[in-house]
Design a protein around this motif. Structure first.
Motif, short mmCIF file in Angstrom:
data_model
loop_
_atom_site.label_atom_id
_atom_site.label_comp_id
_atom_site.label_asym_id
_atom_site.label_seq_id
_atom_site.Cartn_x
_atom_site.Cartn_y
_atom_site.Cartn_z
N LEU A 1 38.49 -28.48 -26.43
CA LEU A 1 38.20 -28.60 -25.00
C LEU A 1 37.06 -29.57 -24.75
N ARG A 2 36.07 -29.57 -25.62
CA ARG A 2 34.97 -30.51 -25.46
C ARG A 2 35.45 -31.95 -25.58
N GLY A 3 36.33 -32.19 -26.57
CA GLY A 3 36.86 -33.54 -26.74
C GLY A 3 37.66 -34.00 -25.53
N VAL A 4 38.46 -33.09 -24.97
CA VAL A 4 39.25 -33.42 -23.77
C VAL A 4 38.34 -33.65 -22.57
N LEU A 5 37.34 -32.79 -22.41
CA LEU A 5 36.44 -32.92 -21.26
C LEU A 5 35.60 -34.18 -21.34
N ALA A 6 35.28 -34.64 -22.54
CA ALA A 6 34.49 -35.87 -22.68
C ALA A 6 35.25 -37.07 -22.13
N VAL A 7 36.52 -37.20 -22.55
CA VAL A 7 37.30 -38.33 -22.04
C VAL A 7 37.67 -38.12 -20.57
N ALA A 8 37.86 -36.86 -20.17
CA ALA A 8 38.17 -36.57 -18.77
C ALA A 8 37.01 -36.96 -17.85
N VAL B 1 46.62 -41.92 -21.57
CA VAL B 1 46.41 -41.99 -20.11
C VAL B 1 46.54 -43.42 -19.61
N VAL B 2 45.93 -44.37 -20.33
CA VAL B 2 46.01 -45.78 -19.93
C VAL B 2 47.46 -46.27 -19.97
N ALA C 1 46.49 -38.85 -15.78
CA ALA C 1 45.66 -38.12 -16.76
C ALA C 1 46.42 -36.93 -17.33
N LEU C 2 47.12 -36.21 -16.48
CA LEU C 2 47.89 -35.05 -16.94
C LEU C 2 49.01 -35.47 -17.88
N ILE C 3 49.83 -36.43 -17.45
CA ILE C 3 50.99 -36.83 -18.25
C ILE C 3 50.54 -37.53 -19.53
N GLY C 4 49.53 -38.41 -19.42
CA GLY C 4 49.06 -39.11 -20.60
C GLY C 4 48.47 -38.17 -21.63
N ALA C 5 47.70 -37.19 -21.17
CA ALA C 5 47.12 -36.22 -22.10
C ALA C 5 48.20 -35.36 -22.74
N ILE C 6 49.19 -34.93 -21.96
CA ILE C 6 50.29 -34.13 -22.52
C ILE C 6 51.06 -34.95 -23.56
N TYR C 7 51.29 -36.23 -23.25
CA TYR C 7 52.02 -37.09 -24.18
C TYR C 7 51.27 -37.21 -25.50
N VAL D 1 36.90 -35.85 -35.70
CA VAL D 1 38.14 -35.31 -35.13
C VAL D 1 38.09 -35.37 -33.61
N GLY D 2 36.94 -35.02 -33.06
CA GLY D 2 36.80 -35.06 -31.60
C GLY D 2 36.93 -36.46 -31.06
N ARG D 3 36.34 -37.46 -31.73
CA ARG D 3 36.45 -38.85 -31.28
C ARG D 3 37.90 -39.34 -31.38
N TYR D 4 38.57 -38.94 -32.46
CA TYR D 4 39.97 -39.33 -32.62
C TYR D 4 40.84 -38.73 -31.52
N LEU D 5 40.61 -37.47 -31.23
CA LEU D 5 41.35 -36.79 -30.17
C LEU D 5 41.11 -37.47 -28.82
N ALA D 6 39.85 -37.76 -28.50
CA ALA D 6 39.51 -38.40 -27.23
C ALA D 6 40.12 -39.79 -27.13
N ARG D 7 40.08 -40.55 -28.24
CA ARG D 7 40.62 -41.91 -28.22
C ARG D 7 42.12 -41.91 -27.96
N GLU D 8 42.84 -41.04 -28.66
CA GLU D 8 44.29 -41.01 -28.49
C GLU D 8 44.68 -40.54 -27.09
N ILE D 9 43.94 -39.59 -26.55
CA ILE D 9 44.23 -39.14 -25.18
C ILE D 9 43.96 -40.26 -24.18
N ALA D 10 42.84 -40.98 -24.37
CA ALA D 10 42.52 -42.09 -23.47
C ALA D 10 43.60 -43.16 -23.52
N LEU D 11 44.09 -43.49 -24.72
CA LEU D 11 45.17 -44.48 -24.84
C LEU D 11 46.44 -43.99 -24.14
#
Length: 377
Positions: A100-107, A16-17, A69-75, A4-14
């Motif tokens: 929070l750990r998942g978000v901080l990892a990609v952050a 942001v990009v 990073a802010l807008i991409g993560a919110i999206y 779940v954490g990896r999925y969360l980080a991947r979607e947030i990274a996408l």
């Protein structure tokens, strides 16, 4: 990290990009439109304009990363909430700490990328962009005043005591780092004028000296009359060329011509040290130096601020509303950065405090929002 954490980080990274590329396309378009006015000046053509715009993109990446990073993560988090994925993740045992750990990892990855771009990629790309543009147009970089750029230089003896104090006036810096219309005012440690050196051109030898050409030097020599009265004589010396030793290298002049925010961290450290050694005001460059250190951390703060939006259900606002709120928060953060930098400069606050206040305020808001959504469960 869990699935779940990896999925969360991947979607947030996408997310942001995706947002970052959208911003870059917009800024590149406006920059290219702005360059169209200079087409036809000298040898400046459309290919030079495209190259110039492309070389300035790393600087835009560095500047836009916290907002992206802010807008991409919110999206990304708003998408989770609209599809009830975030609710399912929470039901599967993902608490605020895990999220929070998942978000901080990609952050952390994006913060490191921001620091590398700001230090390694953007400054040389910016200098190359200016060189390409100026070489094609056929102009030089002007100084900070009508008379050119002024830099103080001090020669010291083996004990570190001032031996000669020099004020250097440069009319123009060419793209090849050569200097034109150079004037050097030399003083002794008591600030008595000893000589004025004028040179049409100066080229650095790559070591510790400049090769001056077409030189005219006015020397001021003190003496005494037969009656032991003090006199001051002037003598004019003309030379075709001469080596002029100085600690001022081409990098110092390039740095002095750039805006502080466009400099690299190493360049800022060196130039700040140079200003302090010559007893000049370095507050502006110290603030830029601390911004270089703190700015990548703002990416982590912005993503932390985005996390509470994932806990807001669809009834609390559509994706468009949340993205709009993210844009407003990003714009507010950008203006706060500029505001407190200027306030710190005007009020002589410590440089680290001036640049840290916006990030600390945003972090406090993020923690307060996380605490509130935690109580809403």
């Amino acid at each position: 990290m869990t699935v779940v954490g990896r999925y969360l980080a991947r979607e947030i990274a996408l997310g942001v990009v995706f947002v970052l590329f959208g911003f870059l396309a917009l800024f590149a378009f406006f920059d290219l439109v702005n360059e169209l006015d200079d087409l036809g000046r000298g040898a400046y053509r459309i290919q030079h304009a495209i190259a110039y715009v492309a070389l300035t993109l790393p600087s835009h990446v560095y500047e836009l990363m916290p907002i992206a990073a802010l807008i991409g993560a919110i999206y990304a988090l708003a998408q989770f909430a609209s599809h009830s994925e975030f609710t399912a993740m929470r039901a599967a045992g993902m608490g605020r700490t895990l999220a929070l750990r998942g978000v901080l990892a990609v952050a952390a990855v994006f913060a490191l990328l921001t620091a590398l771009i700001g230090e390694v990629v953007a400054p040389p790309a910016e200098r190359l962009a200016q060189s390409v543009r100026l070489s094609a147009i056929g102009t030089a970089i002007g100084g900070q005043f009508r008379s050119g750029m002024w830099i103080k230089d001090t020669l010291r003896d083996a004990q570190g005591q001032p031996e000669v104090v020099r004020f250097v006036n440069v009319g123009a810096l060419q793209p090849d780092a050569s200097l034109e219309n150079l004037q050097i005012f030399e003083f002794d440690p008591d600030f008595t004028l000893r000589a004025i050196i004028r040179a049409k051109r100066a080229v650095h030898d790559g070591a510790s000296a400049w090769r001056l050409s077409d030189i005219e030097e006015t020397r001021f020599e003190s003496g005494q009359t037969l009656d032991r009265l003090p006199t001051l004589r002037t003598r004019i010396v003309k030379e075709a060329s001469r080596d002029w030793p100085s600690d001022l290298g081409p990098d110092i002049f390039r740095v002095a011509m750039l805006q502080p925010d466009r400099m690299s961290l190493i360049g800022l450290v060196r130039y700040t040290q140079h200003l302090k050694e010559n007893r000049q005001n370095a507050e502006r460059y110290e603030i830029a130096l601390w911004r270089k250190i703190v700015y990548p951390l703002a990416v982590i703060v912005m993503m932390t601020l985005a996390l509470p939006f994932g806990y807001l259900q669809v009834r609390a606002g559509s994706i468009g509303y949340k993205v709009f709120a993210g844009i407003m928060l990003g714009v507010a953060f950008h203006f706060m950065n500029g505001l407190f930098s200027h306030l710190g400069l005007l009020n002589t606050w410590p440089a680290w405090l001036s640049v840290s206040i916006p990030s600390l305020f945003a972090l406090a808001v993020a923690m307060a929002m996380l605490g509130r959504v935690g109580r809403m469960r």
